[in-house]
Structure formats: structure tokens, C-alpha cells
Design a protein around this motif. Sequence first.
Motif, PDB file in Angstrom:
ATOM      1  N   ARG A  19       0.440  -0.926   0.272  1.00  0.00           N
ATOM      2  CA  ARG A  19      -0.216   0.001   0.011  1.00  0.00           C
ATOM      3  C   ARG A  19       0.792   1.036  -0.090  1.00  0.00           C
ATOM      4  NH1 ARG A  19      -3.385  -3.284   3.299  1.00  0.00           N
ATOM      5  NH2 ARG A  19      -5.213  -3.393   2.150  1.00  0.00           N
ATOM      6  N   VAL A  26      -5.005   5.394  -2.486  1.00  0.00           N
ATOM      7  CA  VAL A  26      -5.567   4.318  -1.684  1.00  0.00           C
ATOM      8  C   VAL A  26      -6.474   3.919  -1.675  1.00  0.00           C
ATOM      9  CG1 VAL A  26      -5.113   4.172   0.789  1.00  0.00           C
ATOM     10  CG2 VAL A  26      -3.103   4.780   0.277  1.00  0.00           C
ATOM     11  N   LEU A  27      -7.765   3.572  -1.125  1.00  0.00           N
ATOM     12  CA  LEU A  27      -9.137   3.739  -0.956  1.00  0.00           C
ATOM     13  C   LEU A  27      -9.582   3.826   0.421  1.00  0.00           C
ATOM     14  CD1 LEU A  27      -9.269   0.661  -4.313  1.00  0.00           C
ATOM     15  CD2 LEU A  27      -9.493   3.283  -4.320  1.00  0.00           C
ATOM     16  N   ASP A  28     -10.329   3.755   0.176  1.00  0.00           N
ATOM     17  CA  ASP A  28     -11.840   4.282   1.722  1.00  0.00           C
ATOM     18  C   ASP A  28     -12.170   2.754   1.885  1.00  0.00           C
ATOM     19  OD1 ASP A  28     -13.659   3.978   1.122  1.00  0.00           O
ATOM     20  OD2 ASP A  28     -13.732   5.933   0.721  1.00  0.00           O
ATOM     21  N   PRO A  29     -12.533   2.372   3.072  1.00  0.00           N
ATOM     22  CA  PRO A  29     -12.358   0.885   2.818  1.00  0.00           C
ATOM     23  C   PRO A  29     -13.934   0.563   2.491  1.00  0.00           C
ATOM     24  CG  PRO A  29     -12.461   2.066   5.580  1.00  0.00           C
ATOM     25  CD  PRO A  29     -12.285   2.903   4.128  1.00  0.00           C
ATOM     26  N   LEU A  30     -14.783   1.407   2.461  1.00  0.00           N
ATOM     27  CA  LEU A  30     -15.773   1.166   1.503  1.00  0.00           C
ATOM     28  C   LEU A  30     -15.560   1.029  -0.192  1.00  0.00           C
ATOM     29  CD1 LEU A  30     -19.224   0.868   0.305  1.00  0.00           C
ATOM     30  CD2 LEU A  30     -19.202   3.207   0.988  1.00  0.00           C
ATOM     31  N   GLU A  31     -14.592   2.118  -0.518  1.00  0.00           N
ATOM     32  CA  GLU A  31     -13.711   1.312  -2.322  1.00  0.00           C
ATOM     33  C   GLU A  31     -12.444  -0.253  -1.319  1.00  0.00           C
ATOM     34  OE1 GLU A  31     -13.231   6.216  -3.126  1.00  0.00           O
ATOM     35  OE2 GLU A  31     -11.353   5.065  -2.425  1.00  0.00           O
ATOM     36  N   GLU A  32     -12.736  -0.546  -1.348  1.00  0.00           N
ATOM     37  CA  GLU A  32     -11.890  -1.450  -0.666  1.00  0.00           C
ATOM     38  C   GLU A  32     -12.934  -3.063  -1.247  1.00  0.00           C
ATOM     39  OE1 GLU A  32      -8.187  -3.254  -0.035  1.00  0.00           O
ATOM     40  OE2 GLU A  32      -7.366  -1.543   0.008  1.00  0.00           O
ATOM     41  N   THR A  64     -24.417   6.911  -2.735  1.00  0.00           N
ATOM     42  CA  THR A  64     -22.964   6.555  -2.234  1.00  0.00           C
ATOM     43  C   THR A  64     -22.068   5.242  -2.600  1.00  0.00           C
ATOM     44  OG1 THR A  64     -23.935   6.696  -0.002  1.00  0.00           O
ATOM     45  CG2 THR A  64     -21.841   4.774  -0.698  1.00  0.00           C
ATOM     46  N   ARG A  68     -18.508   6.136  -5.142  1.00  0.00           N
ATOM     47  CA  ARG A  68     -17.530   5.518  -4.624  1.00  0.00           C
ATOM     48  C   ARG A  68     -16.835   5.080  -6.376  1.00  0.00           C
ATOM     49  NH1 ARG A  68     -17.798   6.794   0.031  1.00  0.00           N
ATOM     50  NH2 ARG A  68     -16.837   6.198   1.463  1.00  0.00           N
ATOM     51  N   SER A  71     -14.906   8.015  -7.524  1.00  0.00           N
ATOM     52  CA  SER A  71     -13.571   8.239  -6.909  1.00  0.00           C
ATOM     53  C   SER A  71     -12.589   6.646  -7.537  1.00  0.00           C
ATOM     54  CB  SER A  71     -13.930   8.226  -5.723  1.00  0.00           C
ATOM     55  OG  SER A  71     -12.791   8.161  -5.399  1.00  0.00           O
ATOM     56  N   LYS A  75      -9.072   7.519  -9.282  1.00  0.00           N
ATOM     57  CA  LYS A  75      -7.762   7.403  -8.536  1.00  0.00           C
ATOM     58  C   LYS A  75      -7.267   5.725  -9.889  1.00  0.00           C
ATOM     59  CE  LYS A  75      -9.589   7.645  -4.333  1.00  0.00           C
ATOM     60  NZ  LYS A  75      -9.495   7.135  -2.798  1.00  0.00           N
TER      61      LYS A  75
END
Length: 115
Positions: A19, A26-32, A64, A68, A71, A75
Motif C-alpha cells: 500500500r 489508496v482506497l477507503d474501506p468502502l472502496e476496498e 454512495t 465511490r 472516485s 484514482k
Amino acid sequence: MKRPADIYLRFLQLAEALRGLPALPVLDPLEEKILEFVARATQKNDRLSVRDMMAHSELGSPATLHARVTSMREKGWLTLTDTEDARRKQIELTPAALKHFDKLAEAFAKAAKGS
């Protein structure tokens, strides 16, 4: 002999080091979670549209989810491609995202080997 927990913890350590590499933002937890969802669909050769994802409430509300996905496209993790229906877009992993999963697999193999 290493315990399975030792192998898994070593893998987490190696994955965390990945990472830090400047490949993709980097992805946020929801994006992960979304990334893993798309990757599983890709592995099964399932076609996946934004509408298909909206049926999975664990991924968030439609608003949402759209935010995402947008986003994650910006990214460099996901891409949207046209389908037969111009109103529906298919979600796919980018080559960089696929390379990320290759690196995770290599980290897992390294952890399992114990080196």
C-alpha cells in the motif's frame, strides 16, 4: 512449522508494505469492499454493471455507490465500458488494479513460504 495465523499476519505485513508503493491512490474501506466485489465478479467472468451493484445494499446507497465508483475511476482502479444497452455501463478492473492483485498474490505466496 509456522501456524496459519503466523502466515496470515506475515501476509498482512507484506500487503501493508504494498500500500505504501506509489502505484495507485489508496482506497477507503468502502472502496476496498467495492474493489473486492468487482474482482470476485471478474474472476467468475460475470458482467457487472453499476445497476447490478446497487442491488447489494452492503455496498451503500445508490448515491454512495455512484460517488465511490466515480472516485475509484479517478484514482485509476476501475473503468466503465459500454454494453449493448447504452444506458448501462459495465464495471471492470483497470490493468493497474489487476497488477495490484498480482502483487497481493505474490505477497501471499511469500508469506506462505516463510521468506
